[in-house]
Design a protein around this motif. Sequence first.
Motif, mmCIF file in Angstrom:
data_model
loop_
_atom_site.group_PDB
_atom_site.id
_atom_site.type_symbol
_atom_site.label_atom_id
_atom_site.label_comp_id
_atom_site.label_asym_id
_atom_site.label_seq_id
_atom_site.Cartn_x
_atom_site.Cartn_y
_atom_site.Cartn_z
ATOM 1 N N GLN A 109 37.812 61.003 34.664
ATOM 2 C CA GLN A 109 38.160 61.964 35.703
ATOM 3 C C GLN A 109 38.640 61.250 36.971
ATOM 4 O O GLN A 109 38.379 60.054 37.192
ATOM 5 C CB GLN A 109 36.954 62.847 36.033
ATOM 6 C CG GLN A 109 36.575 63.821 34.914
ATOM 7 C CD GLN A 109 35.447 64.746 35.320
ATOM 8 O OE1 GLN A 109 34.323 64.602 34.860
ATOM 9 N NE2 GLN A 109 35.748 65.705 36.196
ATOM 10 N N GLY A 165 27.707 64.205 38.142
ATOM 11 C CA GLY A 165 27.958 65.236 37.144
ATOM 12 C C GLY A 165 29.283 65.076 36.420
ATOM 13 O O GLY A 165 29.536 65.760 35.424
ATOM 14 N N SER A 166 30.154 64.174 36.904
ATOM 15 C CA SER A 166 31.444 63.952 36.250
ATOM 16 C C SER A 166 31.314 62.886 35.166
ATOM 17 O O SER A 166 30.243 62.309 34.966
ATOM 18 C CB SER A 166 32.496 63.537 37.277
ATOM 19 O OG SER A 166 32.115 62.312 37.902
ATOM 20 N N THR A 167 32.412 62.605 34.463
ATOM 21 C CA THR A 167 32.399 61.615 33.387
ATOM 22 C C THR A 167 33.588 60.673 33.523
ATOM 23 O O THR A 167 34.517 60.923 34.295
ATOM 24 C CB THR A 167 32.455 62.298 32.008
ATOM 25 O OG1 THR A 167 33.625 63.124 31.955
ATOM 26 C CG2 THR A 167 31.216 63.145 31.762
ATOM 27 N N ASP A 198 27.418 59.361 29.234
ATOM 28 C CA ASP A 198 26.954 60.676 29.691
ATOM 29 C C ASP A 198 27.467 60.960 31.104
ATOM 30 O O ASP A 198 28.244 60.189 31.672
ATOM 31 C CB ASP A 198 25.423 60.729 29.670
ATOM 32 C CG ASP A 198 24.865 60.509 28.267
ATOM 33 O OD1 ASP A 198 25.565 60.892 27.307
ATOM 34 O OD2 ASP A 198 23.763 59.946 28.163
ATOM 35 N N GLU A 199 27.005 62.079 31.665
ATOM 36 C CA GLU A 199 27.388 62.432 33.031
ATOM 37 C C GLU A 199 26.881 61.385 34.017
ATOM 38 O O GLU A 199 25.768 60.867 33.884
ATOM 39 C CB GLU A 199 26.818 63.804 33.403
ATOM 40 C CG GLU A 199 27.484 64.960 32.673
ATOM 41 C CD GLU A 199 26.974 66.290 33.167
ATOM 42 O OE1 GLU A 199 25.993 66.308 33.954
ATOM 43 O OE2 GLU A 199 27.570 67.326 32.794
ATOM 44 N N ILE A 200 27.685 61.094 35.017
ATOM 45 C CA ILE A 200 27.353 60.085 36.022
ATOM 46 C C ILE A 200 26.376 60.678 37.028
ATOM 47 O O ILE A 200 26.550 61.812 37.489
ATOM 48 C CB ILE A 200 28.633 59.598 36.727
ATOM 49 C CG1 ILE A 200 29.559 58.918 35.707
ATOM 50 C CG2 ILE A 200 28.314 58.647 37.875
ATOM 51 C CD1 ILE A 200 30.948 58.649 36.222
ATOM 52 N N GLN A 201 25.350 59.884 37.375
ATOM 53 C CA GLN A 201 24.326 60.337 38.299
ATOM 54 C C GLN A 201 24.227 59.391 39.492
ATOM 55 O O GLN A 201 24.802 58.296 39.489
ATOM 56 C CB GLN A 201 22.960 60.429 37.588
ATOM 57 C CG GLN A 201 22.938 61.385 36.402
ATOM 58 C CD GLN A 201 23.244 62.812 36.802
ATOM 59 O OE1 GLN A 201 22.855 63.263 37.891
ATOM 60 N NE2 GLN A 201 23.937 63.556 35.929
#
Length: 332
Positions: free
Chosen positions: A165, A160-162, A104-107
């Motif tokens: 990227q 928010g990135s994955t 999932d998106e990185i937090q």
Amino acid sequence: MLFRSEASGLELKNFCIDQSFKRFDLNPIWGPIETPNSDTLASTFRLGQDFKISIDVDSRPDIEWPEFSTLEIVRPIRDITDDMIDNEMDEQCRDAGKRIPLKDEIQQGDEIRCRVTLSEQGSDSPLYTQEDATVRIPEKSGSTNIFGMPVDGIGENIVGSTVGQIIKVKTTVPDEYDDPTLRGTTVDVELEMLEAFRVELATIEEVIEQYGSPSETILRQQIRLALEGKATRDQNAAINFQIYKHLVNHLEVPLPKWITRTYHDSIAEATKVAMEQRGCSENAIKQRLAEKESNIKIIGEEMAKKRAIANMLRSEERRVGKECRSRWSPYH
């Protein structure tokens, strides 16, 4: 004084130098060093043979110390709070926790495995490359350690990135960085995200057991002592930096050529080692040293000047201390 017959001459050299200093009342900044092109055979101790040693010593220059009454020093104060200890306990739980692969998106708080490069501003060729680095994502306003220095903007750009990227941030290299040729410059740091993990924290009990500590209370006391020790060291370093910066800017200290060469070579070697550790090729290292030759020379002269000032400060401290003890003596 007796010397072993198999002695290399080092003991005798040191004895002769010590006696020479006392006899001529020498208090040098630099040296002693063996005179270039001296007869090395004559300076090797052998029974039944004359012993000769020739050394160079640079005398201490007479300098006028600058005015200190107007010197303003910022003394950083860092009180160790319970919140700081709580944060460190959380860090220990994180270090001992489990890593779970993330798609999932990185937090904030997640960890990524990435390829990292560092380039000088405006350059397309990376100066440093690390193919497999692990980075924890800080809060948006926080920094993270990359190539041995704090880098801001990582959290703001990655949250928010994955995986897959690439993000790029600019940072200013700190003055104490291990590559002297980069200190104070702006560089580009690029991260290509290969994998991401969410961390399942260990419990306090697991951390206590891992450290073999009797209790949580004892562990927290140990953490407080460690944080207080680091705060004191950081404070002393900040004060010393300000004092020496003032002295370097206001004192003229003559430097012998062999000293500036020695510091030049040590900086070049430090740069070489730092680049080797980060996977740079031999050709890249040679090119870097050639491009930064003038910069290395300037940094070397400044370091030599700071060393000279430090020696003279210690000498002045001993002189003043001896004078004060003499005044306070009951036989004065």
